[in-house]
Design an enzyme around this catalytic site. Structure first.
Site, mmCIF file in Angstrom:
data_model
loop_
_atom_site.group_PDB
_atom_site.id
_atom_site.type_symbol
_atom_site.label_atom_id
_atom_site.label_comp_id
_atom_site.label_asym_id
_atom_site.label_seq_id
_atom_site.Cartn_x
_atom_site.Cartn_y
_atom_site.Cartn_z
ATOM 1 N N LYS A 96 49.748 28.828 40.542
ATOM 2 C CA LYS A 96 48.605 29.732 40.770
ATOM 3 C C LYS A 96 48.054 30.225 39.443
ATOM 4 C CE LYS A 96 51.761 33.685 41.285
ATOM 5 N NZ LYS A 96 52.543 34.461 42.259
ATOM 6 N N ARG A 194 53.648 44.002 50.756
ATOM 7 C CA ARG A 194 52.407 43.429 50.226
ATOM 8 C C ARG A 194 51.700 42.659 51.335
ATOM 9 N NH1 ARG A 194 52.376 39.581 44.890
ATOM 10 N NH2 ARG A 194 53.522 38.168 46.271
ATOM 11 N N HIS A 223 59.175 37.532 50.077
ATOM 12 C CA HIS A 223 59.075 37.648 48.621
ATOM 13 C C HIS A 223 59.795 38.914 48.193
ATOM 14 C CE1 HIS A 223 57.503 36.631 44.739
ATOM 15 N NE2 HIS A 223 56.739 37.691 44.629
ATOM 16 N N ARG A 279 60.809 28.982 44.898
ATOM 17 C CA ARG A 279 59.432 29.003 44.366
ATOM 18 C C ARG A 279 59.477 29.364 42.888
ATOM 19 N NH1 ARG A 279 59.107 32.294 49.083
ATOM 20 N NH2 ARG A 279 58.730 34.086 47.728
ATOM 21 N N TYR A 323 37.482 47.816 12.894
ATOM 22 C CA TYR A 323 36.912 48.992 13.556
ATOM 23 C C TYR A 323 37.836 50.198 13.419
ATOM 24 C CZ TYR A 323 33.517 45.992 15.940
ATOM 25 O OH TYR A 323 32.500 45.125 16.236
ATOM 26 N N CYS A 370 39.472 42.793 17.229
ATOM 27 C CA CYS A 370 38.075 42.863 17.670
ATOM 28 C C CYS A 370 37.890 41.935 18.878
ATOM 29 C CB CYS A 370 37.131 42.433 16.550
ATOM 30 S SG CYS A 370 37.414 43.280 14.983
ATOM 31 N N ASP A 372 36.190 39.095 19.144
ATOM 32 C CA ASP A 372 36.207 37.654 18.865
ATOM 33 C C ASP A 372 36.991 37.269 17.612
ATOM 34 O OD1 ASP A 372 34.107 37.525 20.907
ATOM 35 O OD2 ASP A 372 32.924 38.503 19.344
#
Ligand SMILES: *Cc1c(COP(=O)(O)O)cnc(C)c1O
Length: 437
Positions: A96, A194, A223, A279, A323, A370, A372
């Site tokens: 997943k 859940r 689970h 699992r 920053y 930052c 990027d």
């Protein structure tokens, strides 16, 4: 206070002064003919570039940051787990969330080639992606999808987890209308609260839906909420309730099919609950779900994160970086920049709390990360026999992985950011291309 004489004397704006200073002002207006490719009308289609040549500029050469996935580690981890299971116990590879950020299709293929016989996903579209890539193992969605998606489940042969009778009946009727069976796994809530039918209401649920001839119970699962916690009281309570529910089915003559409940932590720590299938999620990717499993199995992390230096500078003592200027240079360092930021999944909470590896040496990340880009410091002092680093633009840096005997792990990062490895691994975004080996 900075002083702009032109601003003070003529009252022009700061932008105009900066434009004049850097030459960004509209040069076209001065009468010179605009160069081809820079004028408005031609900007989008300059001539003389061959599309094939452009396409051949690889992703690493467009931006110097990328993620590598070692599929042999996925295979290793699958086999290490598989050999601990009793014969006949199936292995579901949980892929997943794009295989926890590692890439669903290549990871599913690697796992299925080394012992996994079932695939687990969180969403219908994740299942369809695997089918379209040619994976034909049974696929289980680990949740009940909306009833509106039922035709797609049947079309692609993807099994839902089921826990409401409304969904079960709608699923069965749609299957019946197409002359198909409606295979599913029953989700049991044994205490995590859940999803699922409460463990003591499983028989009631089965009675509500059992009249439908197309419904085919392929498995029953629950689970665990605390399989990775030091204390095992709640774990055993959930396991006991689950066994009660399965026993009640047996006693009523209902075949529960594949009985499964273990995630990575549970399958390693409590082999008595392996039942018919386990699992495997986080451990498939090489992470230990908890400290207790460290001496139980040798797992190999599959993911590493890399970048190249895009800028290098000497920053005088006490000047700030990034920053907020929170980091202050001790004067004896070079500050290097790499094109990886929090938009790439390098969590801002890791600012100043992680290190990168350059030429086999750990270098502390410096200043706020930052969006990027981010910076790190290279100590330019020499100690004993330690080779002095000489960082250059283009040099490769490892953000996650090992190099020259040192390593930075996603476990370290998760601990520093106060979260679990799942969240850090999944966070490395697709803006960074994936490379498989
Ligand atoms: C995600 C998930 C798993 C895998 O858990 P890990 O702790 O990553 O091994 C197993 N079962 C269900 C129902 C899940 O949602």
């Amino acid at each position: 206070m900075l002083s702009f004489p032109a601003y003070q004397e003529k009252g022009t704006s700061v932008e105009e002064i900066i434009n004049g200073f850097t030459g960004f002002a509209n040069k076209g207006a001065s009468g010179a003919a605009p160069r081809r490719g820079r004028g408005e009308s031609e900007r989008h289609e300059p001539i003389g570039f061959d599309d094939d040549v452009l396409a051949a500029i690889g992703e690493k050469d467009r931006r110097w940051s990328w993620v590598e996935i070692d599929t042999s580690a996925i295979r290793w981890n699958t086999m290490e787990v598989k050999k601990r299971l009793h014969p006949g116990c199936r292995l579901m590879a949980v892929v997943k969330a794009d295989a926890y950020g590692h890439g669903a299709v290549p990871c599913a293929k690697a796992a299925c080639n080394s012992g996994a016989e079932y695939l687990g996903v969180a969403t219908l579209d994740e299942g369809i992606e695997l089918r379209k890539a040619g994976l034909n193992q049974p696929i289980l969605i680990l949740a009940e999808p909306p009833a509106s998606s039922i035709p797609l489940l049947l079309r692609y042969g993807i099994m839902p987890s089921v826990y409401t009778s409304e969904f079960a009946i709608a699923y069965a009727e749609c299957a019946d209308a197409h002359g198909l069976m409606a295979p599913y796994h029953l989700a049991v809530n044994s205490g995590m609260n859940r999803i699922g039918v409460r463990w003591d209401q499983v028989m009631e649920f089965m009675m509500q839906v059992s009249f439908h001839r197309a419904l085919e119970l392929v498995g029953v699962f629950t689970h665990f909420a605390t399989a990775d916690c030091p204390d095992s009281i709640d774990f055993h309570m959930q396991a006991k309730r689950f066994v009660e529910a399965v026993t009640a089915m047996h006693n009523a003559g209902i075949d529960p099919g594949i009985v499964h409940c273990d995630n990575s932590a549970a399958l390693l720590r409590y082999s008595e609950t392996n039942f018919d299938m386990v699992r495997l999620g986080i451990a498939l990717y090489g992470f230990h779900p908890c400290p207790e499993t460290r001496n139980m199995i040798d797992l190999r992390p599959a993911m590493s994160v890399h970048a190249r230096i895009t800028d290098v500078r000497t920053v005088p003592m006490s000047e700030g970086v990034s920053y907020g200027l929170n980091y202050r240079s001790p004067g004896s360092v070079k500050i290097c920049t790499i094109p990886v930021g929090y938009a790439d999944g390098l969590r801002r909470a890791l600012s100043g709390r992680t290190s990168f590896i350059l030429d086999g040496q750990l270098c502390r990340q410096a200043g706020n990360i930052c969006m990027d880009q981010c910076m790190f410091e290279v100590d330019m002092r020499s100690y004993g026999s330690r080779p002095r680093l000489n960082p250059q633009i283009g040099d490769e840096v490892t953000l996650v992985g090992s190099q020259g005997g040192v390593s930075v792990t996603i476990d370290d990062m998760a601990a520093a950011a106060g979260t679990i490895q799942h969240e850090i691994a999944i966070g490395f975004s697709h803006r960074m291309p994936r490379f498989y080996r």
